[in-house]
Design an enzyme around this catalytic site. Structure first.
Site, PDB file in Angstrom:
ATOM      1  CD  GLU A  53      -2.335  15.573  11.078  1.00  0.00           C
ATOM      2  OE1 GLU A  53      -3.232  15.392  11.916  1.00  0.00           O
ATOM      3  OE2 GLU A  53      -1.334  14.844  10.993  1.00  0.00           O
ATOM      4  N   GLY A  65      -5.209  13.232  17.078  1.00  0.00           N
ATOM      5  CA  GLY A  65      -4.263  12.337  17.729  1.00  0.00           C
ATOM      6  C   GLY A  65      -4.650  12.114  19.181  1.00  0.00           C
ATOM      7  N   GLY A  66      -4.007  12.861  20.071  1.00  0.00           N
ATOM      8  CA  GLY A  66      -4.171  12.658  21.512  1.00  0.00           C
ATOM      9  C   GLY A  66      -5.616  12.558  21.973  1.00  0.00           C
ATOM     10  CG  HIS A 114       1.214  11.565  10.866  1.00  0.00           C
ATOM     11  ND1 HIS A 114       2.200  12.000  11.709  1.00  0.00           N
ATOM     12  CD2 HIS A 114       0.046  11.988  11.401  1.00  0.00           C
ATOM     13  CE1 HIS A 114       1.643  12.660  12.710  1.00  0.00           C
ATOM     14  NE2 HIS A 114       0.334  12.671  12.544  1.00  0.00           N
ATOM     15  CG  ASN A 168      -2.671   9.021  14.043  1.00  0.00           C
ATOM     16  OD1 ASN A 168      -2.345   7.853  14.304  1.00  0.00           O
ATOM     17  ND2 ASN A 168      -1.803   9.934  13.630  1.00  0.00           N
ATOM     18  CD1 TRP A 169      -6.811   6.123  18.656  1.00  0.00           C
ATOM     19  CD2 TRP A 169      -6.634   4.007  19.369  1.00  0.00           C
ATOM     20  NE1 TRP A 169      -8.029   5.756  19.169  1.00  0.00           N
ATOM     21  CE2 TRP A 169      -7.946   4.454  19.608  1.00  0.00           C
ATOM     22  CE3 TRP A 169      -6.290   2.697  19.718  1.00  0.00           C
ATOM     23  CZ2 TRP A 169      -8.924   3.651  20.202  1.00  0.00           C
ATOM     24  CZ3 TRP A 169      -7.270   1.880  20.299  1.00  0.00           C
ATOM     25  CH2 TRP A 169      -8.565   2.359  20.541  1.00  0.00           C
ATOM     26  CE  LYS A 170      -0.296  11.461  16.449  1.00  0.00           C
ATOM     27  NZ  LYS A 170       0.380  12.734  16.636  1.00  0.00           N
ATOM     28  N   GLY A 203       0.336  17.653  18.728  1.00  0.00           N
ATOM     29  CA  GLY A 203       0.690  17.247  20.087  1.00  0.00           C
ATOM     30  C   GLY A 203       1.225  18.373  20.958  1.00  0.00           C
ATOM     31  CB  SER A 214      -3.475  20.932  19.257  1.00  0.00           C
ATOM     32  OG  SER A 214      -2.128  20.554  19.521  1.00  0.00           O
ATOM     33  CD  GLU A 255       3.570  11.958  15.148  1.00  0.00           C
ATOM     34  OE1 GLU A 255       3.016  10.844  15.177  1.00  0.00           O
ATOM     35  OE2 GLU A 255       3.125  12.962  15.742  1.00  0.00           O
TER      36      GLU A 255
HETATM   37  P1  PGA Z   1      -2.719  15.694  17.963  1.00  0.00           P
HETATM   38  O1  PGA Z   1      -2.157  14.854  16.705  1.00  0.00           O
HETATM   39  O2  PGA Z   1      -4.212  15.762  17.813  1.00  0.00           O
HETATM   40  O3  PGA Z   1      -2.295  14.892  19.172  1.00  0.00           O
HETATM   41  O4  PGA Z   1      -2.090  17.036  17.897  1.00  0.00           O
HETATM   42  C1  PGA Z   1      -2.729  14.991  15.443  1.00  0.00           C
HETATM   43  C2  PGA Z   1      -2.060  14.050  14.480  1.00  0.00           C
HETATM   44  O5  PGA Z   1      -0.841  13.885  14.539  1.00  0.00           O
HETATM   45  O6  PGA Z   1      -2.736  13.429  13.618  1.00  0.00           O
END
Ligand code: PGA
Length: 249
Positions: free
Chosen positions: A163, A230-231, A93, A9-11, A169, A209, A95
């Site tokens: 999640e 994500g990251g 998600h 997930n590149w956000k 993050g 994470s 967010e």
């Molecule tokens: P993260 O994000 O791996 O940067 O913690 C995961 C996500 O939000 O899908």
């Protein structure tokens, strides 16, 4: 057997330059034995899916609107994602839930639209730190599953991502026992609603994470069928390390 899945997930990260990371990833992992998905910003979706032609990697969206078309400035429909080359879409998600006030019924309507447009819906659930501290985790997850997953979902149309909000993050992850407890509870909840056969076919991803250094132990946990990353999905080396860990699990 459920096929394992590594979803990136590149956000809101990445312009055309970022596609170079995808070339690096494809060169290093030409034939992964797990499903690999990259969900870039909507602006890159079409270019990414073109780039992925002939590879085993798929492209996905990060959100869609519940309606097919209409006066919804700034939004993208499921059919538009499909048209741009997506096979999957992340929905609900945390967010989106926090930044855009998306409630379970909205997520469910989006998931219905996604499945109707022939996309796989990756529905996200997860508790906040306060909810975990208050001992509410399993109740929160159960309510989110009930509210967000449409009737008639199957192992072909639905993936669930657990999640924990406090792990996204932050570099913090739940203990392996905590991950197992939630994933087992999700499987049981799906089984109660959809029957054991359907529940057994739905992939359950852990997200929050995940990085190469902790991927192997997380992938050894009961009912973890892969990760939503994500990251660490932004760099080919890191995402590649996670794919390798999943392939070896
Ligand atoms: P993260 O994000 O791996 O940067 O913690 C995961 C996500 O939000 O899908």
């Amino acid at each position: 057997m459920r096929r394992k899945m590594a979803a990136g997930n590149w956000k809101m990260n990445g312009t055309a330059e970022a596609l170079g990371e995808v070339d690096t990833l494809l060169a290093a992992h030409p034939a992964p034995s797990c499903d690999v998905l990259i969900c870039p910003p909507a602006t890159l979706l079409h270019r990414l899916s073109d780039r992925l032609q002939g590879s085993a990697v798929r492209a996905g969206g990060q959100d869609c609107h519940a309606a097919e078309t209409g006066a919804h400035t700034g939004d993208v429909s499921a059919a538009m994602l499909k048209d741009a080359g997506a096979t999957h879409v992340i929905l609900g998600h945390s967010e989106r839930r926090s930044d855009h006030g998306e409630a379970d019924d909205t997520v469910r309507a989006k998931a219905e639209a996604a499945i109707g447009a022939d996309l796989v819906a990756i529905v996200c659930v997860g508790e906040t730190e306060a909810q975990r501290d208050a001992g509410e985790t399993l109740g929160v997850i159960s309510a989110q599953l009930k509210g967000s997953i449409p009737d008639g979902a199957t192992g072909e149309t639905l993936v669930v991502a657990y999640e924990p909000v406090w792990a996204i993050g932050t570099g913090r992850t739940p203990t392996l026992d905590q991950i197992a407890e939630v994933h087992d509870a999700i499987r049981a909840e799906l089984s109660e609603r959809f029957g054991a056969e359907t529940a057994d076919a739905v992939r359950l991803l852990y997200g929050g994470s995940v990085k190469p250094a902790n991927a192997e132990e997380i992938f050894g946990v009961s009912n973890v069928d892969g990760a939503l990353v994500g990251g660490a999905s932004l760099k080919a080396d890191d995402f590649g390390g996670i794919i390798a860990a999943l392939d070896a699990s």
